[in-house]
Design a protein around this motif. Structure first.
Motif, PDB file in Angstrom:
ATOM      1  N   ALA A 169       0.770  -1.464   0.273  1.00  0.00           N
ATOM      2  CA  ALA A 169       0.158  -0.070  -0.014  1.00  0.00           C
ATOM      3  C   ALA A 169       0.714   0.901   0.089  1.00  0.00           C
ATOM      4  N   PRO A 170       1.772   1.586   0.911  1.00  0.00           N
ATOM      5  CA  PRO A 170       2.470   2.448   0.893  1.00  0.00           C
ATOM      6  C   PRO A 170       3.043   2.610  -1.290  1.00  0.00           C
ATOM      7  N   GLY A 171       3.747   2.035  -1.115  1.00  0.00           N
ATOM      8  CA  GLY A 171       4.642   1.634  -2.370  1.00  0.00           C
ATOM      9  C   GLY A 171       3.571   1.989  -3.504  1.00  0.00           C
ATOM     10  N   PHE A 172       2.166   1.803  -3.488  1.00  0.00           N
ATOM     11  CA  PHE A 172       1.614   2.191  -4.303  1.00  0.00           C
ATOM     12  C   PHE A 172       1.296   3.948  -4.250  1.00  0.00           C
ATOM     13  N   MET A 173       0.907   4.150  -2.888  1.00  0.00           N
ATOM     14  CA  MET A 173       0.707   5.781  -2.481  1.00  0.00           C
ATOM     15  C   MET A 173       2.055   6.692  -2.916  1.00  0.00           C
ATOM     16  N   VAL A 174       3.376   5.809  -2.893  1.00  0.00           N
ATOM     17  CA  VAL A 174       4.843   7.304  -2.730  1.00  0.00           C
ATOM     18  C   VAL A 174       4.652   6.744  -4.308  1.00  0.00           C
ATOM     19  N   GLN A 175       4.311   5.971  -5.696  1.00  0.00           N
ATOM     20  CA  GLN A 175       3.987   5.708  -6.952  1.00  0.00           C
ATOM     21  C   GLN A 175       3.040   6.865  -7.203  1.00  0.00           C
ATOM     22  N   ARG A 176       1.759   6.569  -6.759  1.00  0.00           N
ATOM     23  CA  ARG A 176       0.791   7.227  -6.992  1.00  0.00           C
ATOM     24  C   ARG A 176       0.954   8.966  -6.967  1.00  0.00           C
ATOM     25  N   ALA A 177       1.564   9.785  -5.761  1.00  0.00           N
ATOM     26  CA  ALA A 177       2.178  10.779  -5.311  1.00  0.00           C
ATOM     27  C   ALA A 177       3.044  11.843  -6.565  1.00  0.00           C
ATOM     28  N   VAL A 178       3.957  10.732  -6.893  1.00  0.00           N
ATOM     29  CA  VAL A 178       5.158  10.913  -7.667  1.00  0.00           C
ATOM     30  C   VAL A 178       5.694  10.952  -9.011  1.00  0.00           C
ATOM     31  N   LEU A 179       5.451  10.042  -9.374  1.00  0.00           N
ATOM     32  CA  LEU A 179       4.847   9.020 -10.817  1.00  0.00           C
ATOM     33  C   LEU A 179       4.164   9.532 -11.848  1.00  0.00           C
ATOM     34  N   ALA A 180       4.240  10.701 -12.503  1.00  0.00           N
ATOM     35  CA  ALA A 180       3.720  10.601 -13.769  1.00  0.00           C
ATOM     36  C   ALA A 180       3.301   9.855 -14.453  1.00  0.00           C
ATOM     37  N   GLU A 181       3.807   8.811 -14.512  1.00  0.00           N
ATOM     38  CA  GLU A 181       3.621   7.749 -16.107  1.00  0.00           C
ATOM     39  C   GLU A 181       2.967   6.673 -15.096  1.00  0.00           C
ATOM     40  N   PHE A 182       2.596   6.203 -13.731  1.00  0.00           N
ATOM     41  CA  PHE A 182       1.992   5.761 -12.867  1.00  0.00           C
ATOM     42  C   PHE A 182       1.044   5.342 -13.172  1.00  0.00           C
ATOM     43  N   ASP A 183       1.152   3.381 -13.465  1.00  0.00           N
ATOM     44  CA  ASP A 183      -0.153   3.511 -13.782  1.00  0.00           C
ATOM     45  C   ASP A 183      -1.123   2.395 -12.923  1.00  0.00           C
ATOM     46  N   GLU A 184      -2.194   2.753 -12.105  1.00  0.00           N
ATOM     47  CA  GLU A 184      -3.023   2.087 -11.107  1.00  0.00           C
ATOM     48  C   GLU A 184      -3.073   1.019 -10.951  1.00  0.00           C
ATOM     49  N   GLU A 185      -3.644   0.461 -12.119  1.00  0.00           N
ATOM     50  CA  GLU A 185      -4.283  -0.475 -12.537  1.00  0.00           C
ATOM     51  C   GLU A 185      -3.278  -1.266 -12.729  1.00  0.00           C
ATOM     52  N   ALA A 186      -2.481  -1.453 -13.871  1.00  0.00           N
ATOM     53  CA  ALA A 186      -1.411  -2.560 -13.910  1.00  0.00           C
ATOM     54  C   ALA A 186      -0.770  -2.489 -12.444  1.00  0.00           C
ATOM     55  N   TYR A 187      -0.727  -2.071 -11.456  1.00  0.00           N
ATOM     56  CA  TYR A 187      -0.253  -1.957 -10.497  1.00  0.00           C
ATOM     57  C   TYR A 187      -1.197  -2.926  -9.302  1.00  0.00           C
ATOM     58  N   LEU A 188      -2.298  -2.793  -9.598  1.00  0.00           N
ATOM     59  CA  LEU A 188      -3.599  -3.498  -8.498  1.00  0.00           C
ATOM     60  C   LEU A 188      -3.614  -5.042  -9.711  1.00  0.00           C
ATOM     61  N   ALA A 189      -3.402  -4.924 -10.844  1.00  0.00           N
ATOM     62  CA  ALA A 189      -3.271  -6.198 -11.205  1.00  0.00           C
ATOM     63  C   ALA A 189      -2.222  -7.030 -10.890  1.00  0.00           C
ATOM     64  N   THR A 190      -1.106  -6.328 -11.214  1.00  0.00           N
ATOM     65  CA  THR A 190      -0.129  -7.640 -11.056  1.00  0.00           C
ATOM     66  C   THR A 190       0.052  -7.713  -9.157  1.00  0.00           C
ATOM     67  N   VAL A 191      -0.457  -6.982  -9.182  1.00  0.00           N
ATOM     68  CA  VAL A 191      -0.715  -7.616  -6.975  1.00  0.00           C
ATOM     69  C   VAL A 191      -1.167  -9.025  -7.046  1.00  0.00           C
ATOM     70  N   ARG A 192      -2.335  -9.462  -7.877  1.00  0.00           N
ATOM     71  CA  ARG A 192      -3.388 -10.347  -7.501  1.00  0.00           C
ATOM     72  C   ARG A 192      -2.963 -11.039  -8.134  1.00  0.00           C
ATOM     73  N   THR A 193      -1.776 -11.064  -9.559  1.00  0.00           N
ATOM     74  CA  THR A 193      -1.155 -12.435  -9.912  1.00  0.00           C
ATOM     75  C   THR A 193       0.288 -12.739  -8.935  1.00  0.00           C
ATOM     76  N   LEU A 194       1.057 -11.633  -8.238  1.00  0.00           N
ATOM     77  CA  LEU A 194       2.204 -12.024  -7.167  1.00  0.00           C
ATOM     78  C   LEU A 194       1.323 -12.732  -5.669  1.00  0.00           C
ATOM     79  N   VAL A 195       0.258 -12.352  -5.676  1.00  0.00           N
ATOM     80  CA  VAL A 195       0.370 -12.902  -4.134  1.00  0.00           C
ATOM     81  C   VAL A 195      -0.951 -14.074  -4.465  1.00  0.00           C
ATOM     82  N   PRO A 196      -1.151 -14.708  -4.570  1.00  0.00           N
ATOM     83  CA  PRO A 196      -2.340 -16.164  -4.466  1.00  0.00           C
ATOM     84  C   PRO A 196      -3.210 -15.540  -4.132  1.00  0.00           C
ATOM     85  N   ARG A 197      -4.436 -16.601  -5.235  1.00  0.00           N
ATOM     86  CA  ARG A 197      -5.663 -16.979  -4.554  1.00  0.00           C
ATOM     87  C   ARG A 197      -6.284 -17.763  -3.778  1.00  0.00           C
TER      88      ARG A 197
END
Length: 197
Positions: A169-197
């Motif tokens: 969550a902090p990693g998401f918030m840091v990148q959302r705050a400072v990186l114009a090119e940060f892709d929020e949806e890709a981040y969340l989609a990747t979290v879903r695949t990296l952490v087991p379902r």
């Protein structure tokens, strides 16, 4: 004089905390004064100080409102879908945070203040304790029904996994705050695949 009900008292506290969070979002934690919060609330100083002694206490109360909303969302998801995979838990938490007044800039300011101010650090630790507890409970519940993926010991799995989840969550918030090119949806989609379902 009519007696003030507990419901009215809680509604007033929530109203004040919401005004404080708006001020924090606009001016930052350090840049917000109690006078700012009093003006934003439209209430008297006595009314504010009758409920909250400091802006730190107000920030904690506002953060608790955010936590309560996230907890209700997670409990609703769990009720609808059963035990939630760790990835789904943290994605739901982050996704809910995106709609809160706890903006990425404010989030970063509070974390930075916690690194140098012992009072803010204590407040952040107190705020994080129930989040850790909630995540531990949900992850252990999932691990109990998925022993093959979790290694057979739900409590140990939750103990190892929750600190990693909390870092997402902090990693998401840091990148959302400072990186114009940060892709929020890709981040969340990747979290879903990296952490087991």
């Amino acid at each position: 004089m009519p007696k003030v009900t507990e419901a009215h008292r809680q509604a007033r506290r929530s109203e004040i905390a919401a005004a404080a969070l708006r001020c924090f979002a606009a001016k930052g934690f350090r840049g917000t004064s109690m006078s700012d919060i009093i003006a934003a609330s439209g209430l008297s100083a006595g009314a504010i100080y009758g409920h909250y002694a400091s802006k730190e206490e107000l920030f904690f109360a506002a953060a608790q409102q955010v936590l309560s909303a996230r907890s209700e969302e997670l409990e609703g998801l769990r009720a609808d879908h059963g035990p939630l995979a760790p990835g789904e838990v943290i994605v739901a938490l982050i996704d809910g945070m995106r709609g809160d007044d706890l903006t990425p800039d404010l989030f970063l300011q509070v974390w930075a203040e916690a690194a140098i101010d012992p009072a803010v650090r204590a407040m952040v630790r107190e705020y994080l304790a129930p989040i850790r507890g909630m995540l531990h409970r949900l992850v252990a519940e999932w691990a109990a029904v998925n022993p093959g993926l979790a290694g057979g010991d739900p409590e140990a799995y939750a103990t190892r996994t929750v600190p990693v989840l909390m870092g997402l969550a902090p990693g998401f918030m840091v990148q959302r705050a400072v990186l114009a090119e940060f892709d929020e949806e890709a981040y969340l989609a990747t979290v879903r695949t990296l952490v087991p379902r």
